[in-house]
Design an enzyme around this catalytic site. Structure first.
Site, PDB file in Angstrom:
ATOM      1  N   GLU A  80       0.808  -1.222   0.000  1.00 61.92           N
ATOM      2  CA  GLU A  80       0.000   0.000   0.000  1.00 61.92           C
ATOM      3  C   GLU A  80       0.850   1.286   0.000  1.00 61.92           C
ATOM      4  OE1 GLU A  80      -4.215  -0.872   1.755  1.00 61.92           O
ATOM      5  OE2 GLU A  80      -2.741  -1.036   3.363  1.00 61.92           O
ATOM      6  N   HIS A  99      -0.682   5.647   7.639  1.00 62.94           N
ATOM      7  CA  HIS A  99      -1.774   4.709   7.322  1.00 62.94           C
ATOM      8  C   HIS A  99      -1.723   3.572   8.333  1.00 62.94           C
ATOM      9  CE1 HIS A  99      -4.541   1.981   5.588  1.00 62.94           C
ATOM     10  NE2 HIS A  99      -3.608   1.103   5.243  1.00 62.94           N
ATOM     11  N   HIS A 101      -4.477   0.726  10.952  1.00 70.06           N
ATOM     12  CA  HIS A 101      -5.736  -0.024  10.995  1.00 70.06           C
ATOM     13  C   HIS A 101      -6.285  -0.071  12.423  1.00 70.06           C
ATOM     14  CE1 HIS A 101      -3.808  -2.561   7.478  1.00 70.06           C
ATOM     15  NE2 HIS A 101      -4.162  -1.358   7.076  1.00 70.06           N
ATOM     16  N   HIS A 167     -11.225  -1.207   6.852  1.00 76.25           N
ATOM     17  CA  HIS A 167      -9.792  -1.315   6.584  1.00 76.25           C
ATOM     18  C   HIS A 167      -8.957  -0.470   7.552  1.00 76.25           C
ATOM     19  CE1 HIS A 167      -6.470  -0.466   3.285  1.00 76.25           C
ATOM     20  NE2 HIS A 167      -5.963  -0.827   4.439  1.00 76.25           N
TER      21      HIS A 167
HETATM   22 ZN   LIG Z   1      -3.973  -0.902   4.991  1.00 72.86          ZN
END
Ligand SMILES: [Zn+2]
Length: 250
Positions: A80, A99, A101, A167
């Site tokens: 990602e 980023h 989760h 996500h």
């Molecule tokens: Zn992710």
């Protein structure tokens, strides 16, 4: 120590902070920082470092659009990475991307619980996240291409954060510190919104309370962000186990 080495240290510390605070599990999630034209430092996968909580050296300098083959020896680039490359390319005013989760936004996202102004003086920084709620990316798949990364960048135009339903979250900032604190605050307001919703509360702060609590003074915001960063840096150094929302599910 060079400027790049110092910045890599911040990326590694931010990774440890986000894991210690319960926003990142195992080896998933990443932090990036702009270094120059089309280049960024990015937390990568490294078999010698078992997860974000233990990040010390798994940070590599790569191109925004780096192919997997650009990974240094012993490392793998995150699938990602396009989230980071596309946002840094599209937003010259930002220098860092997070980023992760978190459980909190996973729950609010799949249950359709709005991030709501439910925290007053308890945490005005987190309240601000609900006053200007992040957009929601509706698909839960991996952001595994430049095209999907560009979709995230377009969705976040004018926003400092977004929720990827089922996500995770993405936050951006002028610094690693700012992007990291924004992720921590987004987690806090999501946690509070979920708990209030599950308790059956429909409480919302009044407009007059919000106007008084949410400051627009950049100096005040920066000072408060730095305080949070310093706290969690020490917290990450001293806390062996992850904590945060539903830590028993870690
Ligand atoms: Zn992710």
């Amino acid at each position: 120590m060079t400027g790049t080495e110092e910045l890599a240290g911040q990326v590694a510390l931010a990774s440890r902070i986000l894991a210690a605070a319960g926003l990142a599990r195992e080896a998933t999630g990443h932090v990036s920082a702009r270094t120059g034209a089309g280049r960024m430092l990015l937390r990568c996968r490294d078999d010698r470092e078992p997860g974000l909580r233990f990040t010390e050296r798994a940070v590599a300098e790569i191109d925004f659009d780096a192919p997997a083959t650009q990974a240094p020896d012993g490392m793998r680039l995150p699938i990602e990475r396009h989230i980071h490359g596309q946002l840094l390319a599209a937003r010259p005013e930002i220098n860092a991307v997070v980023h992760v989760h978190p459980w909190s936004t996973w729950l609010t996202g799949i249950a359709g619980i709005p991030l709501a102004p439910v925290l007053g003086a308890f945490d005005p920084g987190a309240l601000a996240c609900a006053v200007n709620p992040p957009p929601v990316y509706p698909q839960s798949w991996l952001i595994n291409s430049a095209a999907r990364g560009a979709d995230i960048a377009a969705l976040m135009d004018g926003h400092d954060a977004c929720v990827l339903r089922g996500h995770g979250i993405v936050t951006v900032g002028a610094s690693v510190e700012q992007a990291t604190v924004r992720a921590l605050r987004l987690n806090t307001i999501a946690m509070a919104s979920a708990m209030a919703h599950l308790a059956g509360s429909t409480y919302r702060l009044g407009e007059d309370e919000i106007a008084e609590l949410v400051t627009a003074d950049p100096a005040v915001i920066a000072a408060a962000e730095h305080e949070v960063w310093l706290h969690y840096a020490e917290f990450a150094a001293q806390t062996p186990a992850p904590t945060g929302f539903l830590p028993f599910l870690y």
